[in-house]
Design an enzyme around this catalytic site. Structure first.
Site, PDB file in Angstrom:
ATOM      1  CE1 TYR A  39     -79.888  -4.677  -1.918  1.00 34.53           C
ATOM      2  CE2 TYR A  39     -79.163  -2.611  -0.912  1.00 34.53           C
ATOM      3  CZ  TYR A  39     -79.053  -3.565  -1.909  1.00 34.53           C
ATOM      4  OH  TYR A  39     -78.098  -3.402  -2.884  1.00 34.53           O
ATOM      5  CD  GLU A  91     -83.420   2.735  -7.132  1.00 32.52           C
ATOM      6  OE1 GLU A  91     -83.940   2.109  -6.186  1.00 32.52           O
ATOM      7  OE2 GLU A  91     -83.076   2.213  -8.197  1.00 32.52           O
ATOM      8  CG  ASP A 103     -82.154  -3.899 -10.587  1.00 31.11           C
ATOM      9  OD1 ASP A 103     -81.450  -4.907 -10.808  1.00 31.11           O
ATOM     10  OD2 ASP A 103     -83.017  -3.848  -9.700  1.00 31.11           O
TER      11      ASP A 103
END
Length: 232
Positions: A74, A10, A22
């Site tokens: 974010y 990611e 997560d």
């Protein structure tokens, strides 16, 4: 190793500067427990969260509002927290207490302060929530869940009208606690509800969305379950 690899994918490939929460819970959770993760040393602790025998349910409310976290919202907030760390001359926001952080407010600009304030207080809420769960206090736990949403909405400013409506409606009709989850700007909320109230809460949220002319939400009932594993 798998969680770190997933985070790296990611961070590097997608370009999303996310943490490892997560990925860790998806791989290392155990049935009937929440997962407490220390991101400093990646140690974990399983916290009792077996809610079904208590007549409780964790309701997931999918607002169906698409959130594209790579668009910068974010990352911008994470940068604010990193700026606070640099401006205060500390290693991490976890190295300063809520009291000391508030006392040093004048050393930060307003936006940096309020966003980092969410981070500092949220870490304390996690510790408080763990203590309450260990004592089986789900009423107190629910209050902390709701307090987290209020801070995400007002301080970190990552909620949206659909998420707020879902949370407010769930609380109005009996939820012990409710909050948005994920990176924000859409996505889902959760509500800790009495199983007997679940259908009413879903109906009222759906009705509220219809009146507001929002897309119809979807609902899922989640139970603390084991993480992913290879099966034969």
């Amino acid at each position: 190793e798998l969680a770190l690899a997933a985070q790296r994918a990611e961070n590097i490939y997608v370009g999303m500067p996310c943490g490892i929460m997560d990925q860790s819970v998806s791989l290392m959770a155990t049935a009937g427990n929440a997962l407490l993760l220390d991101t400093r040393d990646l140690s974990i602790e399983h916290i009792p969260f077996d809610i079904a025998p208590l007549g409780l349910e964790l309701l997931v409310i999918d607002t169906q509002v698409h959130h594209a976290l790579v668009d910068g919202g974010y990352a911008e907030r994470r940068a604010s927290c990193e700026k606070a760390v640099a401006d205060l001359g500390i290693t991490s926001l976890r190295d300063i207490s809520v009291t000391d952080f508030v006392a040093r407010k004048s050393e930060l600009d307003e936006k940096t302060y309020i966003r980092a304030f969410h981070g500092v207080t949220e870490m304390q809420r996690v510790l408080d929530a763990v203590a309450l769960l260990k004592n089986g206090d789900f009423v107190g736990f629910g209050e902390i869940v709701t307090a987290a949403h209020i801070s995400l909405r007002d301080n970190y400013t990552v909620s949206c009208p659909e998420l707020d409506l879902a949370v407010d409606t769930a609380l109005k009709f009996g939820a012990l606690g409710s909050r948005m989850i994920g990176g924000g700007f859409g996505g889902s909320a959760i509500a800790l509800v009495k199983a007997k109230d679940s259908e009413l809460i879903k109906s009222e949220i759906k009705s509220g969305f219809m009146k507001a002319r929002y897309k119809s939400p979807r609902f899922f009932s989640a139970l603390p379950s084991a993480g992913a594993k290879v099966i034969n």
